[in-house]
Design an enzyme around this catalytic site. Structure first.
Site, PDB file in Angstrom:
ATOM      1  N   ARG A  60       0.834  -1.210   0.000  1.00 42.59           N
ATOM      2  CA  ARG A  60       0.000   0.000   0.000  1.00 42.59           C
ATOM      3  C   ARG A  60       0.864   1.254   0.000  1.00 42.59           C
ATOM      4  O   ARG A  60       0.532   2.254  -0.644  1.00 42.59           O
ATOM      5  CB  ARG A  60      -0.919  -0.027   1.221  1.00 42.59           C
ATOM      6  N   ASN A  91      -3.232   9.528   4.260  1.00 41.33           N
ATOM      7  CA  ASN A  91      -2.077   8.660   4.506  1.00 41.33           C
ATOM      8  C   ASN A  91      -1.904   8.288   5.974  1.00 41.33           C
ATOM      9  O   ASN A  91      -1.024   7.493   6.306  1.00 41.33           O
ATOM     10  CB  ASN A  91      -0.792   9.335   4.012  1.00 41.33           C
ATOM     11  N   HIS A 191      -6.253  -5.659  -2.715  1.00 47.32           N
ATOM     12  CA  HIS A 191      -7.143  -5.687  -1.555  1.00 47.32           C
ATOM     13  C   HIS A 191      -7.422  -7.115  -1.086  1.00 47.32           C
ATOM     14  O   HIS A 191      -8.175  -7.318  -0.137  1.00 47.32           O
ATOM     15  CB  HIS A 191      -8.465  -4.981  -1.878  1.00 47.32           C
TER      16      HIS A 191
END
Length: 324
Positions: A60, A91, A191
């Protein structure tokens, strides 16, 4: 005529040379640091042996870095004023283990090849390595990136996909980075690993619409699982697996989940419910080979986004300090 053709070819060559993407090569460090990939792999493996979170966190981190100012490790920078890229609201959920993975890999590389390998390249290698550690496909990583000179939280807004994005919004934000709809669907397969905090999808189970509090595209049993894991007004630090079936394995089950109504985000499930993307989701759900191939292609393209090469950027000795 021959001279004009020669001039034309020279101009084309100069255009290619000035294109950062064209300057990345798989053997960039073959002379200056030939063991770099082995060094990074060892550091990543050691970190993984300490915590599984290393895998989704590093993957990620790579995506978030590339989508803001390009793959230049600007995401790694720490600011005493709290205004670096990593401090942006989008973030703040990035797991610390991703940052720690790159920092430790960088230290190991610096011990062998000081001031040679960029943090950006180390992050790109590490992103590939965590995919492999989770059972995903291996692939060659193009190298030669330089580290960026800017890291500002203000640059993040509008440059990362949101969990409520429609297909058209997803396609638009990926297209900005020269990534196709197929690339977007393939990269969404990441994911299959990792987790999400409850507030990122709570609207789908409690306030989807006045007539239907629960998103009707959700499988009813899955919706109940989500409610049990994320009750109303839940502690925001609670997180659940994005793939409820095989959360620690890189596989195509993510797409099978979408077909079954078990996509965690609206931006996940829309890939199946929108007829423009549904056929590709079904293909990936049925064919691990097709998914793996598309994912490798997309990761290599992602790694070229906004890269700095040659005299652009710098080689940081400390990934967290902009001018180190």
């Amino acid at each position: 005529m021959e001279a004009r053709r020669g001039l034309f070819l020279l101009m084309i060559l100069m255009m290619i040379t000035n294109n950062g993407e064209a300057q990345l090569t798989e053997n960039f460090y073959s002379s200056s640091c030939p063991a770099v990939e082995a060094i990074v792999k060892q550091a990543v493996s050691t970190k993984f042996s300490q915590t599984f979170t290393t895998i989704p966190a590093t993957l990620r981190l790579f995506f978030h870095d590339c989508f803001v100012t390009g793959c230049d490790a600007s995401i790694m920078v720490s600011s005493p004023n709290g205004d670096a890229e990593k401090d942006a609201s989008d973030n703040l959920s990035l797991a610390g283990d991703g940052f720690d993975t790159v920092i430790k890999a960088k230290a190991a590389v610096e011990a062998q090849c000081p001031n040679v390998v960029s943090c950006a390249d180390i992050l790109a290698i590490a992103a590939r390595d965590v995919v492999v550690l989770a059972g995903g496909p291996s692939f060659s990583v193009e190298l030669g990136r330089r580290d960026g000179l800017i890291s500002k939280s203000s640059l993040v807004s509008g440059n990362l996909p949101e969990p409520d994005f429609t297909l058209s919004k997803l396609n638009a934000i990926f297209a900005k980075n020269n990534l196709s709809q197929i690339d977007m669907i393939a990269l969404s397969g990441a994911h299959t690993l990792g987790f999400s905090h409850c507030n990122r999808f709570a609207n789908r189970i409690y306030s989807f619409s006045p007539s239907s509090p629960v998103d009707p595209s959700l499988d009813p049993d899955y919706a109940k699982q989500l409610m049990a894991a994320c009750p109303r007004n839940v502690d925001p630090v609670i997180a659940i697996d994005m793939d409820p079936t095989t959360p620690r394995t890189f596989d195509n089950v993510y797409y099978q989940n979408l077909v079954a109504g078990k996509g965690l985000f609206t931006s996940d499930e829309v890939l199946f419910t929108d007829p423009a993307s549904k056929p590709m989701v079904v293909d990936f759900a049925n064919s691990p080979g097709d998914f793996n191939g598309a994912f490798v292609t997309a990761m290599r393209k992602l790694g070229r986004v906004g890269v700095k090469t040659g005299s652009q950027g710098r080689i940081r000795t400390d990934c967290t300090i902009l001018n180190s």
